[in-house]
Design a protein around this motif. Structure first.
Motif, PDB file in Angstrom:
ATOM      1  N   ALA A 163       0.830  -1.207   0.000  1.00 45.32           N
ATOM      2  CA  ALA A 163       0.000   0.000   0.000  1.00 45.32           C
ATOM      3  C   ALA A 163       0.863   1.253   0.000  1.00 45.32           C
ATOM      4  N   ALA A 164       1.994   1.209   0.724  1.00 46.78           N
ATOM      5  CA  ALA A 164       2.874   2.378   0.807  1.00 46.78           C
ATOM      6  C   ALA A 164       3.434   2.749  -0.564  1.00 46.78           C
ATOM      7  N   ALA A 165       3.712   1.752  -1.381  1.00 50.27           N
ATOM      8  CA  ALA A 165       4.234   2.016  -2.722  1.00 50.27           C
ATOM      9  C   ALA A 165       3.226   2.815  -3.542  1.00 50.27           C
ATOM     10  N   GLN A 166       1.970   2.503  -3.383  1.00 51.22           N
ATOM     11  CA  GLN A 166       0.926   3.224  -4.121  1.00 51.22           C
ATOM     12  C   GLN A 166       0.659   4.595  -3.499  1.00 51.22           C
ATOM     13  N   LEU A 167       0.630   4.676  -2.186  1.00 52.46           N
ATOM     14  CA  LEU A 167       0.329   5.932  -1.506  1.00 52.46           C
ATOM     15  C   LEU A 167       1.375   7.009  -1.784  1.00 52.46           C
ATOM     16  N   ILE A 168       2.643   6.605  -1.905  1.00 56.83           N
ATOM     17  CA  ILE A 168       3.713   7.590  -2.075  1.00 56.83           C
ATOM     18  C   ILE A 168       4.353   7.462  -3.449  1.00 56.83           C
ATOM     19  N   GLY A 169       3.710   6.803  -4.358  1.00 56.86           N
ATOM     20  CA  GLY A 169       4.177   6.751  -5.731  1.00 56.86           C
ATOM     21  C   GLY A 169       5.605   6.267  -5.883  1.00 56.86           C
ATOM     22  N   SER A 170       5.894   5.081  -5.351  1.00 54.67           N
ATOM     23  CA  SER A 170       7.257   4.542  -5.369  1.00 54.67           C
ATOM     24  C   SER A 170       7.321   3.276  -6.208  1.00 54.67           C
ATOM     25  N   ARG A 171       8.479   3.121  -6.868  1.00 54.01           N
ATOM     26  CA  ARG A 171       8.698   1.897  -7.650  1.00 54.01           C
ATOM     27  C   ARG A 171       8.949   0.720  -6.700  1.00 54.01           C
ATOM     28  N   HIS A 172       9.661   1.017  -5.584  1.00 49.27           N
ATOM     29  CA  HIS A 172       9.968  -0.038  -4.607  1.00 49.27           C
ATOM     30  C   HIS A 172       9.817   0.507  -3.195  1.00 49.27           C
ATOM     31  N   VAL A 173       9.433  -0.376  -2.270  1.00 45.47           N
ATOM     32  CA  VAL A 173       9.402  -0.069  -0.842  1.00 45.47           C
ATOM     33  C   VAL A 173      10.049  -1.238  -0.103  1.00 45.47           C
ATOM     34  N   PHE A 174      10.956  -0.911   0.822  1.00 50.36           N
ATOM     35  CA  PHE A 174      11.603  -1.935   1.647  1.00 50.36           C
ATOM     36  C   PHE A 174      11.268  -1.682   3.113  1.00 50.36           C
ATOM     37  N   VAL A 175      11.083  -2.761   3.867  1.00 52.48           N
ATOM     38  CA  VAL A 175      11.041  -2.671   5.326  1.00 52.48           C
ATOM     39  C   VAL A 175      12.192  -3.522   5.849  1.00 52.48           C
ATOM     40  N   ALA A 176      13.132  -2.869   6.535  1.00 47.44           N
ATOM     41  CA  ALA A 176      14.313  -3.565   7.063  1.00 47.44           C
ATOM     42  C   ALA A 176      14.245  -3.554   8.585  1.00 47.44           C
ATOM     43  N   VAL A 177      14.190  -4.725   9.198  1.00 46.34           N
ATOM     44  CA  VAL A 177      14.060  -4.856  10.650  1.00 46.34           C
ATOM     45  C   VAL A 177      15.446  -4.988  11.272  1.00 46.34           C
ATOM     46  N   LEU A 178      15.642  -4.316  12.401  1.00 46.62           N
ATOM     47  CA  LEU A 178      16.942  -4.312  13.066  1.00 46.62           C
ATOM     48  C   LEU A 178      17.154  -5.589  13.867  1.00 46.62           C
ATOM     49  N   ASN A 179      18.269  -6.259  13.620  1.00 48.82           N
ATOM     50  CA  ASN A 179      18.718  -7.358  14.465  1.00 48.82           C
ATOM     51  C   ASN A 179      19.710  -6.761  15.449  1.00 48.82           C
ATOM     52  N   ASP A 180      19.260  -6.470  16.675  1.00 49.87           N
ATOM     53  CA  ASP A 180      20.115  -5.723  17.598  1.00 49.87           C
ATOM     54  C   ASP A 180      21.247  -6.554  18.183  1.00 49.87           C
ATOM     55  N   GLU A 181      21.191  -7.877  18.033  1.00 49.16           N
ATOM     56  CA  GLU A 181      22.301  -8.701  18.507  1.00 49.16           C
ATOM     57  C   GLU A 181      23.472  -8.668  17.529  1.00 49.16           C
ATOM     58  N   LYS A 182      23.152  -8.690  16.226  1.00 48.04           N
ATOM     59  CA  LYS A 182      24.208  -8.752  15.209  1.00 48.04           C
ATOM     60  C   LYS A 182      24.517  -7.397  14.586  1.00 48.04           C
ATOM     61  N   GLY A 183      23.661  -6.411  14.836  1.00 48.06           N
ATOM     62  CA  GLY A 183      23.964  -5.065  14.394  1.00 48.06           C
ATOM     63  C   GLY A 183      23.721  -4.801  12.924  1.00 48.06           C
ATOM     64  N   TYR A 184      22.739  -5.479  12.336  1.00 41.55           N
ATOM     65  CA  TYR A 184      22.446  -5.181  10.944  1.00 41.55           C
ATOM     66  C   TYR A 184      20.935  -5.100  10.726  1.00 41.55           C
TER      67      TYR A 184
END
Length: 563
Positions: free
Chosen positions: A29-50
């Motif tokens: 939905a975010a891709a359509q709402l903000i007119g984007s070709r791609h949308v990523f959601v990146a979750v933080l792994n706080d143990e490994k730091g990435y």
């Protein structure tokens, strides 16, 4: 229109119970709402730091995500998502090629915008990233919309975390049903807490009445070799303070706290980022404490603090643990009482039986004296006396061995083992190679390994196999294994069934009691020893055969929960 579309998205996500699907819906939905070709959601792994890209929308993203796991290192701040994670601030650029923070992920990208996703404690938990194939694609209004979408993702992640907390508490409750010893309960609780609170060290201290100190009884960390020896006095350090006052502690950089002593900790003081310790209370009385520690990360951008939510979850775990501990101790008192009564009866009976054998040996000894006093002792008389003496000594040894087996039945040395293999080895060792009785073994494939004392389990299986053999001149002995579900828990089931005369209904309730079974020889302790061994493993044994059609002994041993 965008506000209407956002409201529709919120309603859609509110109806979704699966966090992964909800975040996937938000990304699309975010891709359509903000007119984007791609949308990523990146979750933080706080143990490994990435940052790990877990969800997204767009054809090229989906193709790339299927081929490789997308990881973004926060520490090097390479790439706009890493930069936003490190700074905690939103960022947008109209031309990625001229931006020093840009790191190419997809070749079509010309404009990029990223917004941090923060939890209720203002800690970074993820980043949502928007990419367009147009220059100067994103405005300030788009950034505000992206912030609203980020808040929606934060709510989904928070609800998912709360669900994880609830599941952990359910698992602790289940552990109360299956753990039969204090050590088993402690191990269960530490394992479950480690999965939900993501700490690097956890220790449980319990009160010792004799010394009035709190002794280390279980730990996940480098203090393991010192279980049973490390102890805190009341008020000594933060752990002792919690044990003395019954109040919880949540502190950052604990070495700066005036109560801190750093006496028995898993890491050097300067490496500890956050410390939580909660009392274990039973009817308002402090009987111990659970403490957890998080280590500082080499990545300066990671927030390793415990939160008030973590504290409340640990308190809930401690409350359940206290109830479980009380139940285990009550059960141990009952078992000790029952076994003390049985030991008294056993001592009396064994003394009587040994006394009879000693009386017979004395008679043989006197007879031996008379024979040896004769001018020409007869060899046949001496041989008969030797056989009688040997038989009586053997019977005394059997009585003593039964006594030892009964006393040690519940003293286990647990290791991860294969029940099928132990059964197979026991049957091979005991079952006669030439016998009118036919042996059938139907052992289930892929049976899970479980914690057992293999030596004691061989004793139990062997007793049941020999017991069946003693009551069959011919017929079939069948040994089966399977994995079953009982009371919402998995169990390994072992069935040992014969085609002998069976057990009459009146005896079914007494055959596992000492001296009460007519199907065993010697002192009548065999099945009692079997029950002691199985009980000590947290299992159950019972007889389920049909009188006149053979005996059927069923053993249930708790198995690990399926993943």
């Amino acid at each position: 229109m965008s506000s209407i579309a956002l409201a529709h998205l919120v309603a859609q996500v509110a109806m979704e119970r699966d966090a992964d699907r909800a975040i996937g819906q938000i990304a699309s939905a975010a891709a359509q709402l903000i007119g984007s070709r791609h949308v990523f959601v990146a979750v933080l792994n706080d143990e490994k730091g990435y940052l790990e890209v877990t969800h997204g929308a767009g054809e090229e993203f989906l193709s790339k995500a299927k081929k490789q796991q997308l990881m973004i290192d926060v520490a090097d701040r390479a790439g706009i998502m890493a930069y936003v994670a490190a700074t905690g601030k939103a960022f947008r650029t109209g031309n990625v090629l001229s931006d020093p923070h840009y790191k190419q992920l997809l070749v079509t990208t010309k404009s990029e915008m990223a917004v941090p996703i923060l939890d209720r404690h203002s800690r970074l938990v993820a980043v949502i990233n928007f990419e367009s194939d147009r220059l100067n694609a994103y405005s300030e209004g788009d950034e505000e919309m992206a912030g609203a979408i980020a808040s929606l993702v934060a709510v989904v992640l928070d609800l998912d975390e709360q669900a994880g907390y609830e599941e952990a508490l359910i698992q602790v409750g289940s552990a109360l049903d299956t753990a039969l010893t204090e050590d088993a309960l402690i191990d269960h609780v530490i394992q479950i807490a480690s999965e939900v609170l993501r700490f690097q060290a956890c220790s449980i201290f319990l009160h010792d009445k004799e010394s009035d100190t709190f002794v280390l009884r279980g730990t996940l960390g480098r203090l393991k070799p010192e279980i049973g020896t490390i102890r805190y006095k009341r008020g000594e350090g933060c752990t002792g303070w919690v044990c003395d006052t019954g109040e919880p502690i949540l502190i950052e950089n604990p070495h700066s706290d005036p109560r801190w002593r750093g006496k028995y900790v898993e890491f050097p003081n300067e490496q500890i980022a956050s410390f939580v310790c909660v009392p274990i209370l039973l009817r308002t009385k402090v009987i111990g404490a659970i403490r957890v520690i998080r280590r500082k990360s080499d990545n300066p951008y990671l927030d390793m603090r415990f939160t008030e939510s973590d504290l409340r979850v640990l308190q809930a775990i401690a409350e359940q643990f206290a109830v479980g501990l009380a139940n285990v101790r009550n059960m141990e008192r009952v078992i000790r009482s029952e076994r003390m009564i049985a030991w008294g009866e056993l001592s009396a009976k064994s003394s009587h039986m040994i006394g009879n054998r000693i009386f017979a040996i004395k008679g043989d000894t006197n007879e031996l004296g008379h024979i040896l006093a004769e001018p020409s002792p007869k060899l046949d008389d001496l041989n008969k006396l030797q056989q009688s003496l040997a038989t009586n000594v053997l019977r005394i040894e059997e009585i003593l061995q039964d006594f030892r087996d009964f006393v040690s039945a519940t003293q286990l040395h647990l290791e991860f083992g294969d029940v099928n293999r132990v059964l197979h080895e026991t049957a091979e060792e005991i079952f006669p190679r030439r016998s009118p009785v036919k042996l059938e073994m139907r052992l289930a494939d892929e049976l899970p390994g479980i914690e057992i004392d293999a030596k004691k389990m061989r004793r139990a299986f062997g007793e049941l196999i020999e017991n069946s053999m003693n009551y069959m001149e011919e017929g079939t002995l069948t040994i089966c294994t399977s994995l079953i579900e009982r009371r919402a828990h998995p169990f390994v089931q072992i069935e040992i069934e014969d085609t002998g005369p069976g057990i009459d209904p009146e005896s079914k309730n007494t055959i596992f009691q000492p001296f009460h079974s007519g199907r065993v020889k010697g002192m009548g302790l065999g099945l009692s020893i079997v029950r002691g061994i199985i009980d000590a493993h947290g299992g159950e044994v019972y007889e389920a055969g049909e009188p006149g059609k053979g005996a059927k002994f069923v053993i249930l041993l708790p198995a690990p929960d399926r993943p």
